[in-house]
Write a protein that holds these residues in place. Sequence first.
Motif, PDB file in Angstrom:
ATOM      1  N   GLN A 178       0.821  -1.224   0.000  1.00 43.87           N
ATOM      2  CA  GLN A 178       0.000   0.000   0.000  1.00 43.87           C
ATOM      3  C   GLN A 178       0.853   1.272   0.000  1.00 43.87           C
ATOM      4  O   GLN A 178       0.322   2.379  -0.030  1.00 43.87           O
ATOM      5  CB  GLN A 178      -0.921   0.024   1.230  1.00 43.87           C
ATOM      6  N   ALA A 179       2.158   1.124   0.034  1.00 43.42           N
ATOM      7  CA  ALA A 179       3.065   2.276   0.134  1.00 43.42           C
ATOM      8  C   ALA A 179       3.071   3.080  -1.166  1.00 43.42           C
ATOM      9  O   ALA A 179       2.681   2.589  -2.227  1.00 43.42           O
ATOM     10  CB  ALA A 179       4.473   1.794   0.454  1.00 43.42           C
ATOM     11  N   ASN A 180       3.527   4.336  -1.059  1.00 44.95           N
ATOM     12  CA  ASN A 180       3.660   5.173  -2.253  1.00 44.95           C
ATOM     13  C   ASN A 180       4.693   4.560  -3.186  1.00 44.95           C
ATOM     14  O   ASN A 180       5.733   4.081  -2.735  1.00 44.95           O
ATOM     15  CB  ASN A 180       4.092   6.590  -1.864  1.00 44.95           C
ATOM     16  N   LEU A 181       4.391   4.609  -4.466  1.00 42.01           N
ATOM     17  CA  LEU A 181       5.275   4.013  -5.465  1.00 42.01           C
ATOM     18  C   LEU A 181       6.489   4.915  -5.698  1.00 42.01           C
ATOM     19  O   LEU A 181       6.342   6.067  -6.086  1.00 42.01           O
ATOM     20  CB  LEU A 181       4.486   3.824  -6.772  1.00 42.01           C
ATOM     21  N   THR A 182       7.663   4.386  -5.436  1.00 42.95           N
ATOM     22  CA  THR A 182       8.906   5.114  -5.696  1.00 42.95           C
ATOM     23  C   THR A 182       9.785   4.217  -6.561  1.00 42.95           C
ATOM     24  O   THR A 182       9.526   3.014  -6.673  1.00 42.95           O
ATOM     25  CB  THR A 182       9.657   5.422  -4.387  1.00 42.95           C
ATOM     26  N   ASP A 183      10.814   4.793  -7.142  1.00 45.17           N
ATOM     27  CA  ASP A 183      11.745   3.995  -7.944  1.00 45.17           C
ATOM     28  C   ASP A 183      12.397   2.906  -7.088  1.00 45.17           C
ATOM     29  O   ASP A 183      12.590   1.779  -7.544  1.00 45.17           O
ATOM     30  CB  ASP A 183      12.827   4.891  -8.555  1.00 45.17           C
ATOM     31  N   GLU A 184      12.695   3.242  -5.831  1.00 48.41           N
ATOM     32  CA  GLU A 184      13.318   2.285  -4.928  1.00 48.41           C
ATOM     33  C   GLU A 184      12.373   1.115  -4.640  1.00 48.41           C
ATOM     34  O   GLU A 184      12.794  -0.042  -4.613  1.00 48.41           O
ATOM     35  CB  GLU A 184      13.709   2.941  -3.595  1.00 48.41           C
ATOM     36  N   LEU A 185      11.091   1.437  -4.424  1.00 52.32           N
ATOM     37  CA  LEU A 185      10.116   0.387  -4.134  1.00 52.32           C
ATOM     38  C   LEU A 185       9.928  -0.521  -5.351  1.00 52.32           C
ATOM     39  O   LEU A 185       9.862  -1.742  -5.211  1.00 52.32           O
ATOM     40  CB  LEU A 185       8.769   0.992  -3.711  1.00 52.32           C
TER      41      LEU A 185
END
Length: 124
Positions: free
Chosen positions: A29-36
């Motif tokens: 459910q976390a915000n989508l980042t390049d790292e994720l």
Amino acid sequence: MSEQDRFYQPQNVKDAMRFVQKLFNQYNQANLTDELIAYHQKLTLYLTDDVLAEVQKSDNPEQLKKLQVMITVMQDWLKIRLSGKPYAGKMQHFEYIADQEHTSFKHRTIKGGKRPGNLRTSHH
């Protein structure tokens, strides 16, 4: 801390699948980042390469089916999130469970209730 102590060492295939499922449910459910995205792809690659190879060695068709479903769930998650839609669910028993499908269990059922006068008493 040695290099080996730093990383989780699964005991078997099911242990590895449970561990990835737990991690996935922590970040789905976390915000989508390049790292994720990179982390997610790394976990998916781990399942498709290392874990899949172990399952094929063990010759367990039931576990192979569960792993394939799990890999599909992880791939679908990325497609859904990249399209900008929310991911309304989690992974349970290595498959996708939508939020509204969670089963709830009754903890206590009181049978009969408390009705006055339902005990027979003899009046002598």
